[in-house]
Design an enzyme around this catalytic site. Structure first.
Site, PDB file in Angstrom:
ATOM      1  N   LYS A  77       0.849  -1.191   0.000  1.00 31.72           N
ATOM      2  CA  LYS A  77       0.000   0.000   0.000  1.00 31.72           C
ATOM      3  C   LYS A  77       0.887   1.244   0.000  1.00 31.72           C
ATOM      4  O   LYS A  77       1.847   1.330   0.778  1.00 31.72           O
ATOM      5  CB  LYS A  77      -0.894  -0.032   1.235  1.00 31.72           C
ATOM      6  N   SER A 152      -9.566   0.584   2.705  1.00 31.50           N
ATOM      7  CA  SER A 152      -8.865   1.478   1.788  1.00 31.50           C
ATOM      8  C   SER A 152      -7.663   0.840   1.094  1.00 31.50           C
ATOM      9  O   SER A 152      -7.082   1.423   0.177  1.00 31.50           O
ATOM     10  CB  SER A 152      -8.387   2.720   2.562  1.00 31.50           C
ATOM     11  N   SER A 176      -9.692  -1.575   6.855  1.00 28.08           N
ATOM     12  CA  SER A 176      -9.052  -1.350   5.561  1.00 28.08           C
ATOM     13  C   SER A 176      -8.144  -2.470   5.074  1.00 28.08           C
ATOM     14  O   SER A 176      -7.714  -2.449   3.916  1.00 28.08           O
ATOM     15  CB  SER A 176      -8.273  -0.034   5.583  1.00 28.08           C
TER      16      SER A 176
END
Length: 209
Positions: A77, A152, A176
């Site tokens: 990420k 996310s 997330s």
């Protein structure tokens, strides 16, 4: 190669059945050929990743194994800082941001031998549960591109489910990691607080990150 599990590919590299260079090239080629449809990555560094993989192969031939992830390509990420590398946090505001230090979690993975390919798509500043991103484009679910991958950590879920990489770091404040794992059909773990260092990772909520 990319259908192997993380432990299977790590064992194959360690035993010399396949080179880290070949595995890393296969992962990068998968991104190049298929990620236009999924948009799971924000940036990749092909040349440096292949150089790192080649170095891992030279170490293995010399009888030196860095750790359990020796030569295994991963991507993360895009909010895990790596010194001198772009870290957008999914926002155009930080499209040119290059931190001067490396996140502890990322440094530990690399110390264990992993090869970092680049930064994966995410909701801007990790602020929505679908992973939609107006700045770098929406990430798609690899099982059905009309569906969202969850957020996310959308790129992390999609890239692992699509078999581009064998694993990826996400972050979880309110789901997330767990949301994209569930929606992309893979395993995701929100670590017990304080068990995984947050140093060098974009903060969101200290009490829940």
């Amino acid at each position: 190669i990319l259908d192997l599990s993380m432990t299977e590919v790590a064992t194959a590299i360690r035993n010399g059945d396949v080179s880290s260079y070949a595995v890393t090239k296969a992962a990068l080629d998968a991104f190049a050929m298929k990620d236009a449809a999924l948009n799971s990555a924000i940036w990749l560094e092909r040349e440096s990743a292949l150089e790192t993989a080649d170095a891992c192969d030279k170490l293995r031939r010399a009888g030196k194994i860095l750790g359990p992830l020796h030569g295994v390509p991963l991507a993360h990420k895009d909010m895990y800082y790596k010194a001198g590398k772009i870290s957008t946090c999914g926002s155009r505001i930080r499209k040119d941001y290059r931190p001067s230090y490396t996140a502890t979690a990322l440094a530990r993975l690399e110390a264990a031998g992993s090869v970092t390919l680049g930064g994966l798509n995410m909701a801007e500043f990790a602020q929505n549960p679908t992973g939609h991103n107006q700045h770098f484009g929406h990430c798609r679910n690899p099982w059905n591109r009309d569906y969202c991958p969850g957020g996310s950590s959308s790129g992390s879920g999609a890239a692992v489910a699509a078999r581009f990489v064998f694993g990826a770091l996400g972050s979880d404040t309110g789901g997330s990691i767990r949301l994209p794992a569930a929606m992309c059909g893979i395993t995701g773990i929100k670590g017990t607080q304080t068990r995984v260092s947050r140093h060098g990772v974009m903060p969101l909520a200290f009490s829940a990150d």
